[in-house]
Design a protein around this motif. Structure first.
Motif, PDB file in Angstrom:
ATOM      1  N   GLU A  34       0.839  -1.211   0.000  1.00 48.59           N
ATOM      2  CA  GLU A  34       0.000   0.000   0.000  1.00 48.59           C
ATOM      3  C   GLU A  34       0.865   1.249   0.000  1.00 48.59           C
ATOM      4  OE1 GLU A  34      -3.612  -0.481   2.829  1.00 48.59           O
ATOM      5  OE2 GLU A  34      -2.039  -1.871   3.500  1.00 48.59           O
ATOM      6  N   ALA A  60       2.395   1.922  -3.422  1.00 50.69           N
ATOM      7  CA  ALA A  60       1.415   2.439  -4.377  1.00 50.69           C
ATOM      8  C   ALA A  60       1.083   3.895  -4.078  1.00 50.69           C
ATOM      9  CB  ALA A  60       0.154   1.584  -4.335  1.00 50.69           C
ATOM     10  N   SER A  95      -4.808   1.163  -3.160  1.00 49.03           N
ATOM     11  CA  SER A  95      -4.424  -0.068  -3.838  1.00 49.03           C
ATOM     12  C   SER A  95      -5.023  -1.296  -3.166  1.00 49.03           C
ATOM     13  CB  SER A  95      -2.894  -0.192  -3.869  1.00 49.03           C
ATOM     14  OG  SER A  95      -2.365  -0.260  -2.548  1.00 49.03           O
TER      15      SER A  95
END
Length: 413
Positions: free
Chosen positions: A31, A34, A290
């Motif tokens: 995460e 991203a 994400s």
């Protein structure tokens, strides 16, 4: 100091990355990668002149090698995306201040300014460590950044006996007054951007995610510690993007949800534009997540028998990789004993590509019996004590089978 008037200075305000964080043992690195990729792309597309990271870069005082590598990768990508931008890292209460200070010489080669502690020289604030010019693409200075990290106890002046109210808040106010006065003596009326890793009064906390960080029990500083002539105040610590006091005193918020209470936040960064005259506007920019964070159900609890249907209705791809599977926060309603409940729910969740990270169990409210005169233990029957303890634990009365088992054990004893 003379200031060349420029049309506009554009900066990106971010904070509370919490690199190295985990959620119930699950790494958040996918995460973070991203979200940070979106941050770098935003900085590139918006052609920003500065990136301010207002504290809590790491989640712990002893960050892993992976977390540190992710920081360095991001700084490399930011510098490539914004060759002329001022990049400033400020320590928060989660951060190892020394680890942000130690590589300063290497950071400076890459044009990154890392400020872990309040620096002083001969008793006065060392502006060479805290006051940074923000230049546009032509090299003209359009504003200055007064970069102050999380103030630790040793950073604050000691209040005298005549100080009323919280001596800690007084100390924070005095620190900012000293810093701003010193900066103004050097830059005059040029637009000034301040930083702070504080809980400012009026800001909304995230339940279970943020520590109350000012020393002495007074955890919130009033917004008027920041002077009205500051063009913008870039805050860190609170995870919800929000303004406090006025439009130009803002928390950018965290990059990703750090707890169940943050699922509804629009996590991202704040884009700030400052005119040559010092007027500032702020635009929160939300990022695309994400990994989904889901509360099931969105309101109220589910019966245990409804969990499988609720998960099936999500229509998730069973081939979803582990690191992309949604985090699920489940609320269930239980009317009887809950022995084996977690194992039963885990077995249901394992049929679906999800990661169960929290389970809230709700029970029916009990009607309180009228208060009677207390009885001595010798006047109570063991069966009655068992009945009351069972109901207090499980929220329902024991069944006949429970009572038979108790009677059998009582006879054996």
């Amino acid at each position: 100091m003379l200031l060349t008037i420029v049309a506009v200075i554009r900066l990106l305000h971010t904070a509370d990355w919490h690199l190295g964080a985990a959620l119930q043992g699950w790494s958040r690195e996918p995460e973070h990668r991203a979200a940070l990729a979106q941050l770098v792309e935003t900085a590139r597309v918006r052609v920003v002149d500065a990136v301010i990271v207002a504290g809590d870069i790491f989640d712990s005082l002893n960050p892993s090698a992976e977390a540190q590598r992710l920081l360095y990768d991001t700084l490399r990508d930011l510098r490539a995306a914004c060759p002329h931008a001022t990049i400033a890292l400020l320590a928060g209460n989660h951060d190892p201040a020394g680890r942000l200070e130690a590589p300063r010489a290497l950071f400076e080669i890459a044009g990154v300014h890392s400020v872990g502690v309040i620096a002083r020289r001969e008793g006065a604030l060392d502006l060479s460590a805290h006051l940074l010019p923000i230049r546009d693409a032509s090299g003209a200075v359009g504003a200055y950044l007064l970069a102050l990290p999380y103030p630790r106890a040793a950073d604050l002046p000691i209040a005298g006996a005549d100080v009323t109210g919280s001596p800690v808040v007084w100390g924070v106010r005095a620190l900012y007054r000293e810093a701003v006065d010193a900066a103004r003596a050097k830059i005059g009326a040029a637009p000034l951007v301040l930083t702070g890793h504080l809980h400012v009064a009026g800001g909304l906390e995230s339940e279970g995610a943020e520590r109350r960080i000012l020393i002495g029990g007074e955890h919130a500083a009033p917004p008027d510690i920041f002077p009205p002539d500051a063009a913008y105040v870039a805050l860190g610590h609170l995870h919800k993007p929000q303004k406090v006091g006025r439009e130009t005193i803002r928390y950018s918020g965290a990059l990703i949800p750090m707890s169940k209470s943050e699922i509804g936040y629009a996590h991202g960064v704040t884009l700030v534009e400052i005119s040559g005259a010092g007027a500032a506007t702020a635009e929160p920019l939300a990022f695309t997540r994400s990994v989904a964070h889901l509360r099931l159900p969105q309101q109220g609890p589910l019966a245990v028998s409804e969990i499988e249907g609720a998960l099936a209705s999500l229509a998730l791809d069973p081939q979803t990789p582990d690191e992309a599977r949604p985090f699920v926060h489940l609320a269930v309603r239980v009317n009887g004993p809950s022995v084996g409940l977690k194992a039963e729910i885990d077995a249901v969740c394992e049929k679906f590509p999800v990661r169960l990270v929290s389970l809230a169990v709700e029970r029916p409210q009990r009607i309180e019996a009228p208060q009677l005169a207390p009885l001595r233990l010798a006047e109570r029957q063991p069966r009655d004590l068992f009945r009351e303890a069972f109901e207090a634990t499980h929220g329902v009365a024991p069944s006949d089978e429970h009572l038979r088992c108790f009677d059998q054990l009582a006879e054996e004893a």
